[in-house]
Write a protein that holds these residues in place. Structure first.
Motif, PDB file in Angstrom:
ATOM      1  N   ILE A  86     -12.590  -1.822  -3.863  1.00 17.01           N
ATOM      2  CA  ILE A  86     -12.112  -1.465  -5.201  1.00 17.01           C
ATOM      3  C   ILE A  86     -11.905  -2.713  -6.053  1.00 17.01           C
ATOM      4  CG2 ILE A  86     -10.199  -0.435  -6.495  1.00 17.01           C
ATOM      5  CD1 ILE A  86      -9.767   1.418  -4.073  1.00 17.01           C
ATOM      6  N   GLY A  87     -11.506  -3.795  -5.422  1.00 15.16           N
ATOM      7  CA  GLY A  87     -11.292  -5.021  -6.196  1.00 15.16           C
ATOM      8  C   GLY A  87     -10.217  -5.940  -5.653  1.00 15.16           C
ATOM      9  N   VAL A  91      -5.584  -9.484  -6.667  1.00 18.42           N
ATOM     10  CA  VAL A  91      -4.589  -8.619  -6.039  1.00 18.42           C
ATOM     11  C   VAL A  91      -4.709  -8.741  -4.530  1.00 18.42           C
ATOM     12  CG1 VAL A  91      -3.783  -6.251  -5.718  1.00 18.42           C
ATOM     13  CG2 VAL A  91      -4.581  -6.988  -7.967  1.00 18.42           C
ATOM     14  N   ILE A  92      -3.594  -9.003  -3.877  1.00 19.00           N
ATOM     15  CA  ILE A  92      -3.534  -9.088  -2.417  1.00 19.00           C
ATOM     16  C   ILE A  92      -2.746  -7.888  -1.921  1.00 19.00           C
ATOM     17  CG2 ILE A  92      -2.736 -10.430  -0.438  1.00 19.00           C
ATOM     18  CD1 ILE A  92      -2.943 -12.937  -2.227  1.00 19.00           C
ATOM     19  N   ILE A 114       0.829  -1.209   0.000  1.00 20.24           N
ATOM     20  CA  ILE A 114       0.000   0.000   0.000  1.00 20.24           C
ATOM     21  C   ILE A 114       0.864   1.261   0.000  1.00 20.24           C
ATOM     22  CG2 ILE A 114      -1.603   1.390   1.377  1.00 20.24           C
ATOM     23  CD1 ILE A 114      -3.067  -1.127   2.125  1.00 20.24           C
ATOM     24  N   TRP A 115       1.850   1.322   0.905  1.00 21.52           N
ATOM     25  CA  TRP A 115       2.640   2.549   1.028  1.00 21.52           C
ATOM     26  C   TRP A 115       3.894   2.456   0.178  1.00 21.52           C
ATOM     27  CZ3 TRP A 115      -0.373   5.974   2.875  1.00 21.52           C
ATOM     28  CH2 TRP A 115      -1.306   5.655   3.857  1.00 21.52           C
ATOM     29  N   VAL A 124      -3.145   1.640  -3.218  1.00 28.70           N
ATOM     30  CA  VAL A 124      -4.589   1.811  -3.406  1.00 28.70           C
ATOM     31  C   VAL A 124      -4.865   2.632  -4.666  1.00 28.70           C
ATOM     32  CG1 VAL A 124      -6.698   2.800  -2.432  1.00 28.70           C
ATOM     33  CG2 VAL A 124      -5.091   1.587  -0.937  1.00 28.70           C
ATOM     34  N   THR A 125      -4.064   3.669  -4.898  1.00 28.06           N
ATOM     35  CA  THR A 125      -4.227   4.485  -6.107  1.00 28.06           C
ATOM     36  C   THR A 125      -3.954   3.659  -7.360  1.00 28.06           C
ATOM     37  OG1 THR A 125      -3.583   6.514  -4.942  1.00 28.06           O
ATOM     38  CG2 THR A 125      -3.394   6.520  -7.347  1.00 28.06           C
ATOM     39  N   LEU A 126      -2.911   2.834  -7.311  1.00 25.49           N
ATOM     40  CA  LEU A 126      -2.606   1.965  -8.453  1.00 25.49           C
ATOM     41  C   LEU A 126      -3.732   0.961  -8.678  1.00 25.49           C
ATOM     42  CD1 LEU A 126      -0.641   1.028 -10.641  1.00 25.49           C
ATOM     43  CD2 LEU A 126       0.472  -0.418  -8.935  1.00 25.49           C
ATOM     44  N   LEU A 127      -4.291   0.444  -7.599  1.00 30.67           N
ATOM     45  CA  LEU A 127      -5.413  -0.492  -7.709  1.00 30.67           C
ATOM     46  C   LEU A 127      -6.601   0.188  -8.387  1.00 30.67           C
ATOM     47  CD1 LEU A 127      -6.237  -3.426  -6.770  1.00 30.67           C
ATOM     48  CD2 LEU A 127      -7.319  -2.308  -4.816  1.00 30.67           C
TER      49      LEU A 127
END
Length: 239
Positions: free
Chosen positions: A95-96, A77-78, A53-54, A61-64
């Motif tokens: 988001i998915g 995606v995990i 995430i970071w 999260v933005t990439l997801l």
């Protein structure tokens, strides 16, 4: 065997997850930021992605969200993080993302999440417009108390050492021990034979031997070095 993309800005985490997943027979590609992850995703669709995430350039999260809105979220995606809140984990799942793993990642949780992701990889993917409305899946993994086989960044200090070659498992492999010697020497001989037996039984997989013997991977590696087990014999050749 699956193609797995690991995206994390920490070298220790990338190397450790790569070692574990290679031990399990998977092909692993590594990316240290979102830019490299985009390139890897465009080059060849991975069967599963482990996404931190970071990250310094673009957070996970933005990439997801980017992949979801572009219709590129066609693989499980995990998400991974050592600082994310429950709200962040739930947002990513909506988001998915299939699941969320809290760092330090335990061995059991990692393998369970990867197995669940690969089992669902063949399931139909909903349209991108509906991905944001998805509820957390039944297999959603919440943070849990670390256990003995915890995979921490410290474990990466092993430097991705090669594994011992399997030893003979037939009757000739049975050991006899001289009892007329100091207890420490006799114990070391027994422990060396004990670990060689389990390494052979588990096909040289340090992951499975750690689980079988109840030792943390770093402790196991140090123990093998202390007992004089030849780790260079199991060096793998490119396949």
């Amino acid at each position: 065997m699956a193609n797995i993309l690991v995206v994390d800005d920490e070298l220790g985490i990338r190397d450790l997850l790569s070692e574990i997943l290679n031990d399990e027979g998977h092909n692993v590609e590594l990316a240290q930021n979102a830019a490299q992850a985009r390139t890897a995703r465009a080059k060849a669709r991975p069967d599963l992605v482990l996404l931190d995430i970071w990250m310094p350039d673009t957070d996970g999260v933005t990439l997801l969200k980017e992949w979801s809105s572009a219709g590129l979220l066609t693989m499980p995606v995990i998400m991974m993080s050592g600082h994310a809140t429950i709200e962040t984990a739930v947002e990513a799942t909506k988001i998915g993302a299939q699941s969320f793993l809290e760092k330090p990642i335990t061995l059991q949780k990692l393998l369970k999440a990867v197995e669940a992701g690969l089992q669902r990889e063949s399931a139909p993917t909903p349209p991108a417009a509906l991905v944001g409305q998805r509820k957390p899946l039944p297999g959603y993994l919440m943070p849990s108390v670390p256990v003995m086989t915890e995979l921490t960044v410290e474990a990466a200090m092993t430097g991705g050492q090669t594994l011992p070659a399997p030893v003979e498992m037939g009757p000739q492999a049975r050991q006899t021990f001289e009892l007329d010697k100091p207890l420490r020497d006799a114990r070391d001989e027994f422990e060396k034979s004990y670990f060689e037996f389990h390494l052979a039984k588990e096909g040289g997989s340090m992951t499975r031997v750690a689980e079988k013997t109840g030792l943390e991977r770093t402790h196991l590696y140090r123990k093998l070095k202390q007992l004089g087990v030849d780790l260079s014999r199991g060096k793998r050749t490119p396949g």
